[in-house]
Design a protein around this motif. Structure first.
Motif, PDB file in Angstrom:
ATOM      1  N   UNK A  26      -5.315  -0.763  12.535  1.00  0.00           N
ATOM      2  CA  UNK A  26      -6.169  -1.560  11.656  1.00  0.00           C
ATOM      3  C   UNK A  26      -5.838  -1.239  10.203  1.00  0.00           C
ATOM      4  N   UNK A  27      -6.015  -2.232   9.328  1.00  0.00           N
ATOM      5  CA  UNK A  27      -5.670  -2.087   7.913  1.00  0.00           C
ATOM      6  C   UNK A  27      -6.898  -2.390   7.054  1.00  0.00           C
ATOM      7  N   UNK A  28      -7.121  -1.559   6.048  1.00  0.00           N
ATOM      8  CA  UNK A  28      -8.208  -1.805   5.103  1.00  0.00           C
ATOM      9  C   UNK A  28      -7.742  -1.465   3.693  1.00  0.00           C
ATOM     10  N   UNK A  29      -8.365  -2.104   2.709  1.00  0.00           N
ATOM     11  CA  UNK A  29      -8.021  -1.860   1.319  1.00  0.00           C
ATOM     12  C   UNK A  29      -8.867  -0.714   0.787  1.00  0.00           C
ATOM     13  N   UNK A  30      -8.217   0.272   0.151  1.00  0.00           N
ATOM     14  CA  UNK A  30      -8.904   1.469  -0.303  1.00  0.00           C
ATOM     15  C   UNK A  30      -9.112   1.475  -1.814  1.00  0.00           C
ATOM     16  N   UNK A  31      -8.102   1.104  -2.581  1.00  0.00           N
ATOM     17  CA  UNK A  31      -8.189   1.148  -4.044  1.00  0.00           C
ATOM     18  C   UNK A  31      -7.166   0.190  -4.636  1.00  0.00           C
ATOM     19  N   UNK A  32      -7.359  -0.149  -5.910  1.00  0.00           N
ATOM     20  CA  UNK A  32      -6.393  -0.995  -6.592  1.00  0.00           C
ATOM     21  C   UNK A  32      -6.472  -0.773  -8.095  1.00  0.00           C
ATOM     22  N   UNK A  33      -5.375  -1.110  -8.772  1.00  0.00           N
ATOM     23  CA  UNK A  33      -5.352  -1.139 -10.227  1.00  0.00           C
ATOM     24  C   UNK A  33      -4.742  -2.460 -10.658  1.00  0.00           C
ATOM     25  N   UNK A  34      -4.261  -2.542 -11.854  1.00  0.00           N
ATOM     26  CA  UNK A  34      -3.743  -3.823 -12.352  1.00  0.00           C
ATOM     27  C   UNK A  34      -2.503  -4.302 -11.608  1.00  0.00           C
ATOM     28  N   UNK A  35      -1.739  -3.369 -11.053  1.00  0.00           N
ATOM     29  CA  UNK A  35      -0.446  -3.742 -10.461  1.00  0.00           C
ATOM     30  C   UNK A  35      -0.314  -3.419  -8.972  1.00  0.00           C
ATOM     31  N   UNK A  36      -1.105  -2.476  -8.459  1.00  0.00           N
ATOM     32  CA  UNK A  36      -0.913  -2.005  -7.081  1.00  0.00           C
ATOM     33  C   UNK A  36      -2.226  -1.970  -6.299  1.00  0.00           C
ATOM     34  N   UNK A  37      -2.074  -2.053  -4.980  1.00  0.00           N
ATOM     35  CA  UNK A  37      -3.201  -1.899  -4.059  1.00  0.00           C
ATOM     36  C   UNK A  37      -2.848  -0.803  -3.054  1.00  0.00           C
ATOM     37  N   UNK A  38      -3.805   0.062  -2.775  1.00  0.00           N
ATOM     38  CA  UNK A  38      -3.624   1.099  -1.756  1.00  0.00           C
ATOM     39  C   UNK A  38      -4.287   0.649  -0.465  1.00  0.00           C
ATOM     40  N   UNK A  39      -3.509   0.613   0.601  1.00  0.00           N
ATOM     41  CA  UNK A  39      -4.003   0.213   1.911  1.00  0.00           C
ATOM     42  C   UNK A  39      -4.054   1.432   2.829  1.00  0.00           C
ATOM     43  N   UNK A  40      -5.028   1.430   3.728  1.00  0.00           N
ATOM     44  CA  UNK A  40      -5.134   2.494   4.724  1.00  0.00           C
ATOM     45  C   UNK A  40      -4.874   1.908   6.112  1.00  0.00           C
ATOM     46  N   UNK A  41      -3.916   2.490   6.813  1.00  0.00           N
ATOM     47  CA  UNK A  41      -3.609   2.102   8.199  1.00  0.00           C
ATOM     48  C   UNK A  41      -4.235   3.142   9.121  1.00  0.00           C
ATOM     49  N   UNK A  42      -5.123   2.704   9.981  1.00  0.00           N
ATOM     50  CA  UNK A  42      -5.829   3.591  10.902  1.00  0.00           C
ATOM     51  C   UNK A  42      -5.284   3.450  12.313  1.00  0.00           C
ATOM     52  N   UNK A  43      -5.115   4.573  12.978  1.00  0.00           N
ATOM     53  CA  UNK A  43      -4.780   4.588  14.404  1.00  0.00           C
ATOM     54  C   UNK A  43      -5.936   5.258  15.129  1.00  0.00           C
ATOM     55  N   UNK A  44      -6.804   4.466  15.697  1.00  0.00           N
ATOM     56  CA  UNK A  44      -8.005   4.991  16.343  1.00  0.00           C
ATOM     57  C   UNK A  44      -7.861   5.096  17.860  1.00  0.00           C
ATOM     58  N   UNK A  45      -6.622   4.956  18.343  1.00  0.00           N
ATOM     59  CA  UNK A  45      -6.395   5.028  19.784  1.00  0.00           C
ATOM     60  C   UNK A  45      -5.469   6.199  20.106  1.00  0.00           C
ATOM     61  N   UNK A  46      -5.217   6.409  21.395  1.00  0.00           N
ATOM     62  CA  UNK A  46      -4.494   7.607  21.832  1.00  0.00           C
ATOM     63  C   UNK A  46      -2.999   7.388  22.014  1.00  0.00           C
ATOM     64  N   UNK A  47      -2.458   6.363  21.385  1.00  0.00           N
ATOM     65  CA  UNK A  47      -1.020   6.103  21.382  1.00  0.00           C
ATOM     66  C   UNK A  47      -0.471   6.505  20.011  1.00  0.00           C
ATOM     67  N   UNK A  48       0.458   7.439  19.927  1.00  0.00           N
ATOM     68  CA  UNK A  48       1.060   7.753  18.626  1.00  0.00           C
ATOM     69  C   UNK A  48       2.076   6.688  18.233  1.00  0.00           C
ATOM     70  N   UNK A  49       2.309   6.548  16.937  1.00  0.00           N
ATOM     71  CA  UNK A  49       3.295   5.586  16.458  1.00  0.00           C
ATOM     72  C   UNK A  49       4.182   6.254  15.415  1.00  0.00           C
ATOM     73  N   UNK A  50       5.493   6.208  15.656  1.00  0.00           N
ATOM     74  CA  UNK A  50       6.465   6.711  14.697  1.00  0.00           C
ATOM     75  C   UNK A  50       6.867   5.537  13.805  1.00  0.00           C
ATOM     76  N   UNK A  51       6.269   5.488  12.609  1.00  0.00           N
ATOM     77  CA  UNK A  51       6.421   4.346  11.717  1.00  0.00           C
ATOM     78  C   UNK A  51       7.525   4.600  10.701  1.00  0.00           C
TER      79      UNK A  51
ATOM     80  N   UNK B 226       2.934  -6.275   9.329  1.00  0.00           N
ATOM     81  CA  UNK B 226       1.503  -6.018   9.337  1.00  0.00           C
ATOM     82  C   UNK B 226       0.882  -6.772   8.170  1.00  0.00           C
ATOM     83  N   UNK B 227      -0.006  -7.716   8.487  1.00  0.00           N
ATOM     84  CA  UNK B 227      -0.643  -8.493   7.424  1.00  0.00           C
ATOM     85  C   UNK B 227      -1.609  -7.614   6.628  1.00  0.00           C
ATOM     86  N   UNK B 228      -1.583  -7.767   5.321  1.00  0.00           N
ATOM     87  CA  UNK B 228      -2.392  -6.918   4.446  1.00  0.00           C
ATOM     88  C   UNK B 228      -3.582  -7.705   3.888  1.00  0.00           C
TER      89      UNK B 228
END
Length: 368
Positions: free
Chosen positions: A296-321, A366-368
């Motif tokens: 899941x993706x959520x927006x955490x913070x932003x400034x004039x030029x950038x946005x910080x997104x948080x990617x959550x893995x709430x399940x028991x499958x690891x992902x090597x991204x 991953x859509x943001x």
């Protein structure tokens, strides 16, 4: 005098219920807990429920070393929903001690499976010379005794006549590479193989994943456990090393409901994924849908030029991204913050532990 006063105090406390524990015997009940280790994955994908299964296991009714009841108990404790006990018809190390009825292990396990809420699939393993003929699990059989014939093809035909799903087990076990021999090629031509193990016990077969796509086979990951699932004593199919954090191999099944008919339909429709040691393998679109449901993706913070997104893995499958020049292991219950320019609306990810083909891993946006 001092000791008498102490004993009197202890007696009074015990009488009042404040000191019920025998001071000379202390129990540690957590060592005997009857608890289940849940395996958290998305409950639904594309309208189908997700079930976790092991479709290749053995008991002492062939060459295993545990009872059918214990096999069911292990399935429950390790988070499974579906189990098949697939004892060999031809190969039985305990032959002198057991009944000649090939349905016995299933019949003995049924009651415990109902008690544990485990969906028990009736199966058996047709075991012939490897690799010329190979080993095959016949799942959803009605009477395993009717598969006791000399001709291996006739045994598979007998299974199919009962409506069985035929799974080609460990295609490269005991040999140095995956190959399709004349016998198996003939079975493919006659559509007598429906699924294939891309993972068995400790072995991954990338070539088998390629065959699954080319020949429309359903993918499986199974333990082939012979001793305890918690053991690692050198016996083929022993399970795991207890010294490391472990999830047993399993097949993720996408079914309409929890009925055996729905599970069988899902297998014939190729709605499965293989999970093993933190890896996934299977159909590209199904894997993409599954992975998108896990993250899941959520927006955490932003400034004039950038946005910080948080990617959550709430399940028991690891992902090597892998993204850009970065590579991160997003373990279960972990999150990852990524800072991107405001103009970016999609993040391209390579999932290096998710196999869609022979040595090809999943890439997705991953859509943001």
């Amino acid at each position: 005098m001092h000791n008498k006063i102490i004993m009197l105090i202890i007696s009074i406390l015990a009488i009042e219920g404040l000191c019920a524990q025998n001071v000379n015997k202390i129990n540690f009940p957590r060592y005997a807990e009857n608890t289940r280790m849940e395996m958290r994955i998305p409950n639904q994908i594309n309208g189908f429920i997700t079930l976790k299964g092991d479709l290749h296991t053995h008991t002492y009714f062939s060459d295993g070393s545990v009872s059918p009841d214990m096999r069911v108990d292990e399935a429950w404790k390790t988070g499974l929903d579906v189990l098949a006990i697939t004892d060999h018809i031809e190969y039985k190390t305990n032959r002198e001690y057991i009944t000649g009825d090939e349905n016995t292990s299933y019949n003995l396990a049924k009651k415990r499976a109902v008690e544990r809420g485990i969906i028990l699939i009736k199966g058996t393993e047709i075991t012939r010379k490897q690799p010329i003929y190979g080993h095959f699990n016949a799942l959803f059989v009605k009477d395993s005794n009717k598969l006791k014939v000399d001709d291996p093809k006739a045994a598979i035909e007998a299974a199919i006549s009962q409506g069985a799903f035929v799974l080609w087990n460990h295609p490269a076990w005991a040999v140095d590479t995956c190959r399709i021999h004349e016998f198996q090629e003939n079975l493919f031509k006659n559509k007598m193989i429906h699924g294939i193990e891309v993972f068995n016990n400790t072995e991954f077969y990338p070539r088998a994943l390629r065959w699954a796509h080319e020949k429309n086979l359903t993918v499986f990951s199974n333990s082939d456990v012979h001793t305890s699932i918690y053991a690692n004593d050198g016996v083929h199919g022993a399970g795991c090393a207890v010294t490391v954090s472990y999830r047993r191999p399993m097949t993720i099944i996408f079914a309409k409901d929890r009925s055996q008919a729905s599970i069988k339909e899902a297998m014939f429709s190729r709605r499965t994924l293989a999970f093993f040691d933190g890896y996934l393998a299977g159909d590209k679109q199904l894997l993409m849908d599954f992975c998108l449901a896990c993250l899941s993706v959520s927006q955490i913070a932003q400034n004039d030029t950038h946005i910080t997104y948080r990617i959550d893995n709430r399940y028991d499958i690891p992902f090597l991204l892998s993204y850009g020049k970065s590579k991160v292991l997003l373990s279960p219950n972990r999150s990852l913050d990524i800072k991107l320019e405001k103009t970016v609306d999609k993040l391209k990810l390579d999932l290096e532990n998710v196999f869609v083909d022979e040595f090809q891993t999943l890439s997705m946006s991953l859509s943001l």
